[in-house]
Design a protein around this motif. Structure first.
Motif, short mmCIF file in Angstrom:
data_model
loop_
_atom_site.label_atom_id
_atom_site.label_comp_id
_atom_site.label_asym_id
_atom_site.label_seq_id
_atom_site.Cartn_x
_atom_site.Cartn_y
_atom_site.Cartn_z
N LYS A 294 -30.23 35.62 2.75
CA LYS A 294 -31.68 35.72 2.62
C LYS A 294 -32.31 35.47 3.99
O LYS A 294 -32.05 34.44 4.63
CB LYS A 294 -32.17 34.71 1.60
N LEU A 295 -33.15 36.43 4.46
CA LEU A 295 -33.79 36.31 5.76
C LEU A 295 -35.14 35.62 5.61
O LEU A 295 -35.95 35.99 4.75
CB LEU A 295 -34.00 37.71 6.38
N THR A 296 -35.36 34.62 6.44
CA THR A 296 -36.67 33.96 6.50
C THR A 296 -37.15 33.95 7.94
O THR A 296 -36.33 33.88 8.88
CB THR A 296 -36.60 32.52 5.98
N PHE A 297 -38.46 34.03 8.14
CA PHE A 297 -39.05 33.95 9.48
C PHE A 297 -40.51 33.53 9.35
O PHE A 297 -41.12 33.58 8.27
CB PHE A 297 -38.92 35.29 10.22
N LYS A 298 -41.06 33.13 10.46
CA LYS A 298 -42.43 32.64 10.49
C LYS A 298 -43.34 33.74 11.02
O LYS A 298 -43.09 34.29 12.09
CB LYS A 298 -42.53 31.39 11.38
N PHE A 299 -44.40 34.05 10.25
CA PHE A 299 -45.35 35.08 10.67
C PHE A 299 -46.74 34.72 10.13
O PHE A 299 -46.88 34.40 8.95
CB PHE A 299 -44.92 36.45 10.11
#
Length: 349
Positions: A294-299
């Motif tokens: 699962k990919l998570t990132f801050k935006f």
């Protein structure tokens, strides 16, 4: 003498035709002149009769010739008309026969059409039944496919759950575990060499260890991987965190690698995020890949999570700034997929 002259004159009048200009007419008496006129009239009458007779005969001949010619022409015309009529009659008879044949053929065609229509109706009914069966089979196949996907997903999740406590150690030469007198001592030696702060906490933490695959292939240039099952998942996560922070792991001075153990499907899913992960990292989005893939990132000061690329692609369409970051990667992947499809079609052709 006069009497004799009269007799001679009378004789001459009876014998000779005298014209009015004749010199003898001056010497004629009235009686002689009358006789002369009467004679002339008679002669003219006879001549006219002869001419009339000749003309009548000629006209009769001409009329007869005309009648004969007309009769002949009429006979010819009648014969031609008769022949033409006979021909037309034969044509009519022939046409009538053909018409009767055509009527019979038309009736046969009508019967054939009715038969074909009945067969078509029967086939349409059968087709409708078959379509219903196909629809039901498609629904069943779709349901079966969903079940298979769910089972595969459940199996993958179960497999990942079973593998979740595992660590995969890569690069340790074959047979070194025997020199270390067991996998547990091998693990403790790796921890002591690389993470001395965790040594006391990690001792005797190996529940199970083995090389994969089970049999050794001597033609393989690289050693088999070692799978170590850690009973405490938190300790496993602490080791992986320490590995990420140190970057370089060694065993007896030689570089090795330590990673989480995943199923093949999960590894493929995690690797598929590599390009996107790198692009987000370069743009300061602080990306991470959570368990299992699962990919998570801050935006926009928010943490975004995505399980597959399609949902991420749909999300980027609403975010121009994020689309500028990932648009090139999505375009390259689309071109690669098209090339794969084209090459597959060419192989099948």
């Amino acid at each position: 003498m006069r009497k004799q002259g009269k007799k001679i004159l009378q004789t001459n009048l009876d014998v000779t035709s005298i014209k009015p200009n004749d010199s003898m007419a001056e010497e004629m008496t009235e009686k002689e002149f009358r006789m002369y006129i009467i004679k002339m009239i008679r002669e003219a009458n006879d001549e006219m009769k002869e001419q009339m007779q000749a003309l009548n005969d000629e006209m009769k001949e001409q009329m007869q010739a005309l009648i004969d010619r007309t009769n002949r022409q009429l006979k010819e015309q009648i014969q031609e008309a008769k022949d033409h009529f006979n021909k037309e009659l034969e044509i009519l008879k022939k046409n009538q026969t053909e018409i009767l044949d055509m009527k019979e053929t038309i009736n046969q065609i009508k019967n054939s059409i009715e038969s074909i229509s009945n067969r078509i109706e029967h086939l349409e009914d059968r087709t409708s039944d078959i379509e219903d069966k196909i629809f039901n089979l498609e629904n069943k196949a779709e349901q079966t496919e969903k079940m298979v996907r769910n089972h595969e997903q459940n199996l993958q999740e179960l497999w990942d759950i079973m593998k979740r406590p595992n660590l995969r150690i890569i690069g340790i030469e074959e047979g070194l575990e025997k020199q270390a007198k067991g996998m547990n001592n091998l693990f403790n030696e790796i921890i002591s060499e690389n993470f001395p702060n965790l040594k006391n906490e990690m001792e005797n933490q190996v529940q199970e260890a083995y090389r994969t695959p089970n049999t050794q292939n001597y033609n393989r240039p690289t050693p088999r991987h070692i799978i170590m099952k850690i009973p405490n998942i938190q300790n496993k996560d602490r080791i992986l965190k320490a590995v990420r922070e140190k970057n370089q792991i060694t065993f007896r001075g030689k570089p090795i690698r330590i990673s989480a153990d995943f199923s093949i499907q999960t590894l493929k899913a995690r690797r598929s995020w590599n390009n996107i992960f790198q692009a987000l990292k370069e743009n300061g989005c602080q990306p991470r890949i959570l368990y299992p893939a699962k990919l998570t990132f801050k935006f926009d000061d928010e943490i975004k999570s995505f399980h597959d690329k399609q949902k991420l692609k749909e999300f980027t369409k609403r975010k121009p700034a994020l689309q500028n970051i990932l648009n090139k990667i999505f375009h390259e992947e689309e071109m690669k997929n098209k090339e794969k499809v084209i090459s597959y079609c060419l192989r099948e052709a």
